[in-house]
Design an enzyme around this catalytic site. Structure first.
Site, PDB file in Angstrom:
ATOM      1  N   CYS A 180       0.858  -1.348  -0.228  1.00 41.04           N
ATOM      2  CA  CYS A 180      -0.090   0.342   0.031  1.00 41.04           C
ATOM      3  C   CYS A 180       0.848   1.210  -0.137  1.00 41.04           C
ATOM      4  CB  CYS A 180      -1.456   0.350   1.383  1.00 41.04           C
ATOM      5  SG  CYS A 180      -1.572   1.550   2.135  1.00 41.04           S
TER       6      CYS A 180
ATOM      7  N   CYS B 138       0.987   3.408   3.129  1.00 47.16           N
ATOM      8  CA  CYS B 138       1.338   2.316   4.288  1.00 47.16           C
ATOM      9  C   CYS B 138       3.224   3.238   3.967  1.00 47.16           C
ATOM     10  CB  CYS B 138       1.388   1.217   4.403  1.00 47.16           C
ATOM     11  SG  CYS B 138      -0.163   0.654   4.680  1.00 47.16           S
TER      12      CYS B 138
END
Ligand code: SF4
EC number: 1.8.4.9
Length: 455
Positions: free
Chosen positions: A375, A378
């Protein structure tokens, strides 16, 4: 026999669109005429006589009317050429947006239109103007746009001497949705239903009057959903004028352009832009579903921010979204490294986090990030989270991570309040329930205040 027709009517056969385009006086509003024989770019049909009070369709002076009758030679009937758009996309990979726009308009003429959202895709209109060819612009008025966006529509019409072809949602469908679920149901159960009524179905109707459309999609807009946009493709989702799969072509002239370059272009060319950009908005959609982003935040973080990053397509470009399995296949372990690697960050197993959930009184507070290593959001907060872990280590606060994609995702959604990645939870020393960090400001200071106030 193909008949050349001149009409002052704005209606196109089988279409709800009107047609507009630039003239030598760009401020002049145009009502244009066109030949039916030009509507098909791929086939030439047998004809011998054109009764004309018609126009030629060349650049800039394309709409000059000639009152004459021409006899044209018979043309041999040809098989339709089936264009290989995959090949064409490869050929155009290095082409500039202007070249791509020119190619698209030249190929599809009155059967193509630019989809204009009221954001920086106004660049497409400027590129179309620069080609000197006639062009059409359409937009979806969802009924929920910002006033600034309507103002931009008006400014664009004036600047380019065009009429934007608006499409509206079906009033009965909107009424049913709002009466059943209220005006803001998308915050409760996701944006898909409202987008389907206010955007996707109107778009489907609009596209049924075209053979091709032009979008402002760029690869850098959403790493999760737009990373593989081709310059041109057979539309994988919608149908065009002729109906059926493959009847619509989608052009993305800005696919390979970076956001910063689009902005440089808009500034250099003095193109009117949405006033919301000056207030921090980058990607602009409907008012309730768009908000400004901070420096360093990705532009798509300002859209449907309460949802998972991969769900951030409204359905207009649904073909971008790859199936979960496809995505996983792309992300071979050799490429995706784990993140938040630090001695101060504990990697929790499923059993570990279940224990944390069960404990009413903990020895120390725990801060846990629910993450997926692929991600981009993230990845973007990795450095600040590791720094925070270092600082909290001396304060007796445990910092941990729990990988919550794949098999763990359902559990994380049900038990750990996972909405989108990353989700950050604080398990205070004495409160039984975890508290979800509610903000997208994931810098060290903001997270530190959250922990200090609630631990
Ligand atoms: Fe509805 Fe929001 Fe989608 Fe607009 S962006 S159609 S308001 S859910």
């Amino acid at each position: 026999m193909a008949l050349a027709v001149t009409s002052s009517s704005t209606a196109i056969s089988g279409s709800s669109f009107s047609r507009s385009g630039p003239s030598s006086d760009p401020k002049a509003l145009q009502i244009c005429s066109f030949r039916l024989s030009e509507l098909s770019h791929v086939s030439q049909r047998r004809y011998s006589l054109k009764s004309l009070k018609a126009e030629s369709h060349t650049r800039n002076d394309s709409l000059v009317t000639r009152a004459s009758t021409l006899i044209t030679p018979e043309v041999e009937e040809k098989e339709e050429d089936v264009e290989d758009f995959e090949q064409l996309a490869k050929k155009l990979e290095e082409a500039s947006p202007l070249e791509i726009m020119d190619k698209a308009l030249q190929k599809f003429r009155s059967n193509i239109a630019i989809a204009f959202s009221g954001a920086e895709d106004v660049a497409l209109i400027e590129y179309a103007r620069l080609t000197g060819r006639p062009f059409r612009v359409f937009s979806l008025d969802t009924g929920r746009l910002n006033p600034e966006t309507y103002r931009l529509f008006d400014a664009v019409e004036k600047q380019y001497g065009i009429r934007i072809e608006y499409t509206f949602p079906d009033a009965v469908e909107v009424q049913a949705l709002v009466r059943n679920k209220g005006l803001f149901s998308f915050y409760e159960d996701g944006h898909q239903e409202c987008c389907r009524v206010r955007k996707v179905r109107p778009l489907r109707r609009a596209l049924k009057g075209l053979k091709a459309w032009i979008t402002g999609q760029r690869k850098d807009q959403s790493p999760g959903t737009r990373s593989e946009i081709p310059i041109v493709q057979v539309d994988p989702v919608f149908e065009g004028l002729d109906g059926g799969v493959g009847s619509l072509v989608k052009w993305n002239p800005l696919a390979n352009v970076e956001g910063g370059d689009v902005w440089n272009f808009l500034r250099t060319m003095d193109v009117p832009v949405n006033a919301l950009h000056a207030q921090g908005y980058v990607s602009i959609g409907c008012e309730p579903c768009t908000r400004p982003v901070l420096p360093g935040q990705h532009e798509r973080e300002g859209r449907w921010w309460w949802e998972d990053a991969k769900a951030k397509e409204c359905g207009l470009h649904k073909g971008n979204i790859k199936k979960e399995d496809d995505t996983t296949a792309d992300l071979a372990p050799a490429i995706v490294h784990d993140i938040f690697e630090s001695n101060n960050v504990v990697a929790l197993s499923r059993g570990g986090i279940e224990n944390l959930l069960k404990l009413g009184n903990r020895k120390e507070p725990w801060l846990v990030v629910l993450y997926a290593p692929w991600c981009p959001f993230c990845q973007a907060m990795e450095a600040s989270y590791v720094e925070l872990a270092e600082k909290l280590a001396v304060k007796g606060v445990k910092v941990a991570k729990f990988r919550a994609d794949g098999d763990q995702k359902e559990f994380a959604k049900q038990e750990l309040q996972l909405g989108s990645f990353p989700t950050i939870l604080l398990f205070p020393k004495s409160a039984p329930r975890a508290i979800k960090y509610p903000s997208e400001h994931r810098d060290v200071d903001s997270l530190m205040s959250f922990v200090n106030l609630l631990r």
